[in-house]
Design a protein around this motif. Structure first.
Motif, PDB file in Angstrom:
ATOM      1  N   ALA A  79       0.813  -1.222   0.000  1.00 44.29           N
ATOM      2  CA  ALA A  79       0.000   0.000   0.000  1.00 44.29           C
ATOM      3  C   ALA A  79       0.846   1.271   0.000  1.00 44.29           C
ATOM      4  N   PHE A  80       2.189   1.141  -0.031  1.00 41.56           N
ATOM      5  CA  PHE A  80       3.069   2.319   0.024  1.00 41.56           C
ATOM      6  C   PHE A  80       2.923   3.176  -1.222  1.00 41.56           C
ATOM      7  N   SER A  81       2.931   2.558  -2.388  1.00 43.75           N
ATOM      8  CA  SER A  81       2.791   3.305  -3.638  1.00 43.75           C
ATOM      9  C   SER A  81       1.323   3.586  -3.905  1.00 43.75           C
ATOM     10  N   GLY A  82       1.061   4.738  -4.463  1.00 53.31           N
ATOM     11  CA  GLY A  82      -0.315   5.088  -4.792  1.00 53.31           C
ATOM     12  C   GLY A  82      -0.532   6.583  -4.724  1.00 53.31           C
ATOM     13  N   THR A  83      -1.763   6.974  -4.940  1.00 49.93           N
ATOM     14  CA  THR A  83      -2.147   8.378  -4.866  1.00 49.93           C
ATOM     15  C   THR A  83      -3.071   8.544  -3.671  1.00 49.93           C
ATOM     16  N   PHE A  84      -2.736   9.517  -2.832  1.00 51.63           N
ATOM     17  CA  PHE A  84      -3.474   9.714  -1.580  1.00 51.63           C
ATOM     18  C   PHE A  84      -3.971  11.148  -1.480  1.00 51.63           C
ATOM     19  N   ASN A  85      -5.159  11.283  -0.874  1.00 50.49           N
ATOM     20  CA  ASN A  85      -5.719  12.591  -0.545  1.00 50.49           C
ATOM     21  C   ASN A  85      -6.488  12.437   0.766  1.00 50.49           C
ATOM     22  N   ASN A  86      -7.198  13.456   1.193  1.00 53.12           N
ATOM     23  CA  ASN A  86      -7.919  13.384   2.470  1.00 53.12           C
ATOM     24  C   ASN A  86      -8.903  12.220   2.535  1.00 53.12           C
ATOM     25  N   ALA A  87      -9.457  11.828   1.413  1.00 50.86           N
ATOM     26  CA  ALA A  87     -10.494  10.797   1.403  1.00 50.86           C
ATOM     27  C   ALA A  87      -9.960   9.380   1.577  1.00 50.86           C
ATOM     28  N   ASN A  88      -8.702   9.113   1.209  1.00 49.45           N
ATOM     29  CA  ASN A  88      -8.221   7.730   1.243  1.00 49.45           C
ATOM     30  C   ASN A  88      -6.935   7.538   2.052  1.00 49.45           C
ATOM     31  N   ILE A  89      -6.667   8.396   2.991  1.00 51.80           N
ATOM     32  CA  ILE A  89      -5.450   8.272   3.800  1.00 51.80           C
ATOM     33  C   ILE A  89      -5.412   6.944   4.542  1.00 51.80           C
ATOM     34  N   THR A  90      -6.553   6.455   4.964  1.00 52.17           N
ATOM     35  CA  THR A  90      -6.581   5.208   5.742  1.00 52.17           C
ATOM     36  C   THR A  90      -6.159   3.990   4.921  1.00 52.17           C
ATOM     37  N   SER A  91      -6.080   4.114   3.604  1.00 52.63           N
ATOM     38  CA  SER A  91      -5.623   2.983   2.785  1.00 52.63           C
ATOM     39  C   SER A  91      -4.095   2.901   2.745  1.00 52.63           C
ATOM     40  N   ALA A  92      -3.405   3.908   3.255  1.00 50.07           N
ATOM     41  CA  ALA A  92      -1.937   3.912   3.296  1.00 50.07           C
ATOM     42  C   ALA A  92      -1.455   3.128   4.516  1.00 50.07           C
ATOM     43  N   PRO A  93      -0.201   2.696   4.519  1.00 49.97           N
ATOM     44  CA  PRO A  93       0.343   2.020   5.706  1.00 49.97           C
ATOM     45  C   PRO A  93       0.208   2.921   6.951  1.00 49.97           C
ATOM     46  N   ALA A  94      -0.017   2.311   8.097  1.00 52.89           N
ATOM     47  CA  ALA A  94      -0.268   3.052   9.337  1.00 52.89           C
ATOM     48  C   ALA A  94       0.859   4.014   9.682  1.00 52.89           C
ATOM     49  N   GLU A  95       2.116   3.628   9.402  1.00 53.47           N
ATOM     50  CA  GLU A  95       3.259   4.489   9.728  1.00 53.47           C
ATOM     51  C   GLU A  95       3.275   5.762   8.872  1.00 53.47           C
ATOM     52  N   LEU A  96       2.667   5.702   7.707  1.00 53.85           N
ATOM     53  CA  LEU A  96       2.660   6.826   6.782  1.00 53.85           C
ATOM     54  C   LEU A  96       1.445   7.739   6.971  1.00 53.85           C
ATOM     55  N   GLN A  97       0.411   7.255   7.606  1.00 56.06           N
ATOM     56  CA  GLN A  97      -0.835   8.012   7.737  1.00 56.06           C
ATOM     57  C   GLN A  97      -0.689   9.351   8.467  1.00 56.06           C
ATOM     58  N   PRO A  98       0.054   9.438   9.593  1.00 49.07           N
ATOM     59  CA  PRO A  98       0.190  10.758  10.237  1.00 49.07           C
ATOM     60  C   PRO A  98       0.851  11.791   9.317  1.00 49.07           C
ATOM     61  N   TRP A  99       1.871  11.366   8.578  1.00 53.36           N
ATOM     62  CA  TRP A  99       2.522  12.291   7.658  1.00 53.36           C
ATOM     63  C   TRP A  99       1.566  12.712   6.545  1.00 53.36           C
ATOM     64  N   LEU A 100       0.826  11.763   5.975  1.00 55.33           N
ATOM     65  CA  LEU A 100      -0.137  12.077   4.920  1.00 55.33           C
ATOM     66  C   LEU A 100      -1.214  13.036   5.424  1.00 55.33           C
ATOM     67  N   GLN A 101      -1.676  12.820   6.646  1.00 55.05           N
ATOM     68  CA  GLN A 101      -2.697  13.700   7.234  1.00 55.05           C
ATOM     69  C   GLN A 101      -2.173  15.128   7.330  1.00 55.05           C
ATOM     70  N   GLN A 102      -0.955  15.281   7.830  1.00 55.11           N
ATOM     71  CA  GLN A 102      -0.351  16.600   7.965  1.00 55.11           C
ATOM     72  C   GLN A 102      -0.144  17.245   6.588  1.00 55.11           C
ATOM     73  N   ALA A 103       0.349  16.466   5.649  1.00 55.08           N
ATOM     74  CA  ALA A 103       0.647  17.001   4.317  1.00 55.08           C
ATOM     75  C   ALA A 103      -0.621  17.446   3.589  1.00 55.08           C
ATOM     76  N   THR A 104      -1.648  16.618   3.593  1.00 58.28           N
ATOM     77  CA  THR A 104      -2.864  16.979   2.860  1.00 58.28           C
ATOM     78  C   THR A 104      -3.621  18.111   3.549  1.00 58.28           C
ATOM     79  N   THR A 105      -3.419  18.271   4.854  1.00 57.98           N
ATOM     80  CA  THR A 105      -4.052  19.382   5.562  1.00 57.98           C
ATOM     81  C   THR A 105      -3.403  20.704   5.188  1.00 57.98           C
ATOM     82  N   GLN A 106      -2.095  20.709   4.977  1.00 60.34           N
ATOM     83  CA  GLN A 106      -1.379  21.943   4.674  1.00 60.34           C
ATOM     84  C   GLN A 106      -1.464  22.356   3.214  1.00 60.34           C
ATOM     85  N   MET A 107      -1.904  21.453   2.356  1.00 66.50           N
ATOM     86  CA  MET A 107      -2.005  21.768   0.928  1.00 66.50           C
ATOM     87  C   MET A 107      -3.471  21.944   0.548  1.00 66.50           C
ATOM     88  N   PRO A 108      -3.854  23.071  -0.030  1.00 64.53           N
ATOM     89  CA  PRO A 108      -5.239  23.242  -0.471  1.00 64.53           C
ATOM     90  C   PRO A 108      -5.587  22.228  -1.559  1.00 64.53           C
TER      91      PRO A 108
END
Length: 162
Positions: A79-108
């Motif tokens: 699940a590491f490779s892929g395209t992620f946004n606010n709607a599908n963050i939970t499909s990413a590996p658990a270790e990557l989810q906090p970073w994805l949450q922070q990143a997608t929150t800071q980008m409009p």
């Protein structure tokens, strides 16, 4: 002589004030100058917003680097490779989810694409032991300053070799 003095005095009296036309011209020139200053401020505000977002994106990419280095098994997670946004963050590996949450929150309207590739020196497939390359693409909608025009789609690509 007395008549000359009176006519000079009368000329001075009439030349002391401004005419309505000169006042209107001065107001018009001042208005044009103020409009130019307001337009310049709009451009500066828009550029500042764009620079702030790009700076934030660069900082976030460093966070991605740190997250992956702290968790090497992420490189080979399915699940590491892929395209992620606010709607599908939970499909990413658990270790990557906090970073994805922070990143997608800071980008409009942010979207993050992660792609792995082979090891650059040996050409072997991505593995924890041999390493691999990772391409991180961060895309967002750059909103311009009010009156500066429509929003535009922006992206920044980062390449990592692990």
């Amino acid at each position: 002589m007395n008549g000359t003095r009176t006519s000079l005095h009368a000329r001075r009296e009439s030349a002391r004030g401004f005419t309505l036309l000169s006042v209107l011209v001065a107001i018009m020139i001042m208005g044009i100058g103020l409009l130019g200053m307001v337009r310049a401020m709009v451009g500066v505000t828009s550029a500042s917003t764009q620079n702030q977002t790009v700076s934030s994106i660069a900082s976030l990419s460093n966070g991605f680097w740190g997250t992956v280095q702290a968790n090497p098994p992420l490189l080979v997670a399915s699940a590491f490779s892929g395209t992620f946004n606010n709607a599908n963050i939970t499909s990413a590996p658990a270790e990557l989810q906090p970073w994805l949450q922070q990143a997608t929150t800071q980008m409009p309207a942010g979207q993050i694409t992660i792609a792995t590739g082979p090891n650059t020196s040996s050409g072997t497939a991505c593995a924890i032991v041999s390493g691999c390359t990772v391409t991180l693409t961060m895309s967002w909608t750059q909103v311009g300053a009010p009156g500066a025009g429509a929003a535009s789609q922006r992206s920044q690509v980062f390449y990592f070799a692990f």
